[in-house]
Design an enzyme around this catalytic site. Structure first.
Site, mmCIF file in Angstrom:
data_model
loop_
_atom_site.group_PDB
_atom_site.id
_atom_site.type_symbol
_atom_site.label_atom_id
_atom_site.label_comp_id
_atom_site.label_asym_id
_atom_site.label_seq_id
_atom_site.Cartn_x
_atom_site.Cartn_y
_atom_site.Cartn_z
ATOM 1 N N ASP A 9 0.880 -1.162 0.000
ATOM 2 C CA ASP A 9 0.000 0.000 0.000
ATOM 3 C C ASP A 9 0.929 1.226 0.000
ATOM 4 O OD1 ASP A 9 -2.325 1.630 0.486
ATOM 5 O OD2 ASP A 9 -1.678 1.750 2.576
ATOM 6 N N ASP A 11 -0.013 5.052 0.968
ATOM 7 C CA ASP A 11 -0.204 6.029 2.043
ATOM 8 C C ASP A 11 -0.166 5.326 3.397
ATOM 9 O OD1 ASP A 11 -0.705 8.340 0.319
ATOM 10 O OD2 ASP A 11 -2.556 7.334 -0.223
ATOM 11 N N LYS A 45 -8.493 6.616 6.480
ATOM 12 C CA LYS A 45 -7.347 5.861 5.942
ATOM 13 C C LYS A 45 -7.827 4.765 4.994
ATOM 14 C CE LYS A 45 -3.668 6.158 9.347
ATOM 15 N NZ LYS A 45 -2.972 5.419 10.406
ATOM 16 N N LYS A 145 -11.029 -1.277 -1.449
ATOM 17 C CA LYS A 145 -10.725 -2.187 -0.349
ATOM 18 C C LYS A 145 -11.876 -2.053 0.665
ATOM 19 C CE LYS A 145 -5.815 -0.986 -0.900
ATOM 20 N NZ LYS A 145 -4.672 -0.249 -0.373
ATOM 21 N N GLU A 169 0.126 -3.322 4.580
ATOM 22 C CA GLU A 169 -1.030 -2.419 4.628
ATOM 23 C C GLU A 169 -1.169 -1.752 5.991
ATOM 24 O OE1 GLU A 169 -3.741 -0.874 3.916
ATOM 25 O OE2 GLU A 169 -4.008 -1.375 1.832
HETATM 26 C C1 BG6 Z 1 -5.635 6.143 0.287
HETATM 27 C C2 BG6 Z 1 -5.561 7.069 1.502
HETATM 28 O O1 BG6 Z 1 -4.414 5.505 0.105
HETATM 29 O O2 BG6 Z 1 -5.947 6.903 -0.877
HETATM 30 C C3 BG6 Z 1 -6.866 7.843 1.640
HETATM 31 O O3 BG6 Z 1 -5.326 6.292 2.670
HETATM 32 C C4 BG6 Z 1 -7.169 8.606 0.349
HETATM 33 O O4 BG6 Z 1 -6.780 8.745 2.727
HETATM 34 C C5 BG6 Z 1 -7.183 7.603 -0.822
HETATM 35 O O5 BG6 Z 1 -8.419 9.266 0.424
HETATM 36 C C6 BG6 Z 1 -7.426 8.311 -2.161
HETATM 37 O O6 BG6 Z 1 -6.329 9.154 -2.419
HETATM 38 P P1 BG6 Z 1 -6.279 10.278 -3.534
HETATM 39 O O7 BG6 Z 1 -4.812 10.647 -3.584
HETATM 40 O O8 BG6 Z 1 -6.745 9.644 -4.808
HETATM 41 O O9 BG6 Z 1 -7.170 11.383 -3.099
HETATM 42 MG MG MG Z 2 -2.724 3.199 3.551
#
Ligand code: BG6
Ligand code: MG
Length: 230
Positions: A9, A11, A45, A145, A169
């Site tokens: 993963d 973030d 998250k 997910k 993750e």
């Molecule tokens: C996830 C994050 O990886 O990606 C979330 O944990 C986030 O907080 C999601 O909303 C979508 O991300 P993005 O960059 O497309 O807005």
């Molecule tokens: Mg994450």
């Protein structure tokens, strides 16, 4: 030896972007008169951008027109991107680079399985994109997910059997997705939220070469769990 796929993963595992999501969502919530806490940010998250905004609006009991909803999503992402623009390799979380290098040195494959539509940009900014044999992100999946789609697609792109893949993750929904894909699931963070993982580590810095070797030699989730008890 069987080639294994290590699927990460993004973030919260490779980089700590939760703080940037927090700043951008917080500004959006405040501009709508909605209070937004770090605890609420925790609940976002692993949640897609569109579902995150829906949750915030629910918390504030606010309804927006479709047009206003779309424009709020755009401005949140613009603010988020302004933070991402400043990122560099100093923001790679401890332990990540060593793990990637060791996995590659042993001839195994590396994939990304993220909900983010900004995943490629972030990997470029922190200088890690060339380490990934495949990137499956929020632009490639239709089901979020805990649906296993993102990880199954990553296994497919790596041309590996799902049970030859290991997932890292930080979100409970991501652990459920990895389990549903029959992949070994490694939770990164707090055991309290990640109890469904096959193993929970406080951070990627806890991963050492012998742990990666154990993951490589384990031919199934149950075999890995048995190893863990030894
Ligand atoms: C996830 C994050 O990886 O990606 C979330 O944990 C986030 O907080 C999601 O909303 C979508 O991300 P993005 O960059 O497309 O807005
Ligand atoms: Mg994450």
């Amino acid at each position: 030896m069987t080639t294994k796929g290590f699927i990460f993963d993004l973030d919260g595992v490779i980089v700590d972007t939760a703080k940037y999501h927090f700043m951008a969502w917080n500004d959006l919530a405040n501009s709508l008169g909605i209070a937004f806490s770090e605890a609420q940010n925790e609940q976002l998250k692993g949640v897609s951008r569109v579902d995150s905004l829906k949750k915030i609006l629910d918390w504030g009991n606010i309804t927006l027109t479709d047009q206003e909803f779309a424009s709020r999503m755009t401005s949140k992402n613009q603010e988020y991107l302004s933070y991402i623009e400043q990122m560099n390799e100093s923001e790679i979380l401890p332990g990540v680079l060593n793990a990637l290098l060791y996995i590659q040195s042993k001839g195994h494959l590396i994939g990304l399985g993220s909900a983010s539509k900004n995943a490629r940009l972030i990997l470029e900014k922190v200088g890690l994109i060339s380490h990934f044999d495949c990137i499956i992100d929020g632009t490639d999946v239709t089901r979020a997910k805990p649906d296993p789609e993102v990880f199954l697609k990553a296994a497919g792109a790596l041309r590996l059997n799902p049970d030859h893949c290991i997932v890292f993750e930080d979100a409970a929904a991501g652990i459920q997705a990895a389990n549903a894909a029959n992949m070994i699931s490694i939770g990164i963070g707090n055991e309290e939220f990640l109890f469904e993982a096959d193993l929970v580590l406080s951070g990627m810095k806890e991963i050492d070469e012998s742990m990666i070797d154990t993951l490589v030699w384990s031919n199934s989730k149950s075999e890995f769990k048995k190893h863990k008890q030894l």
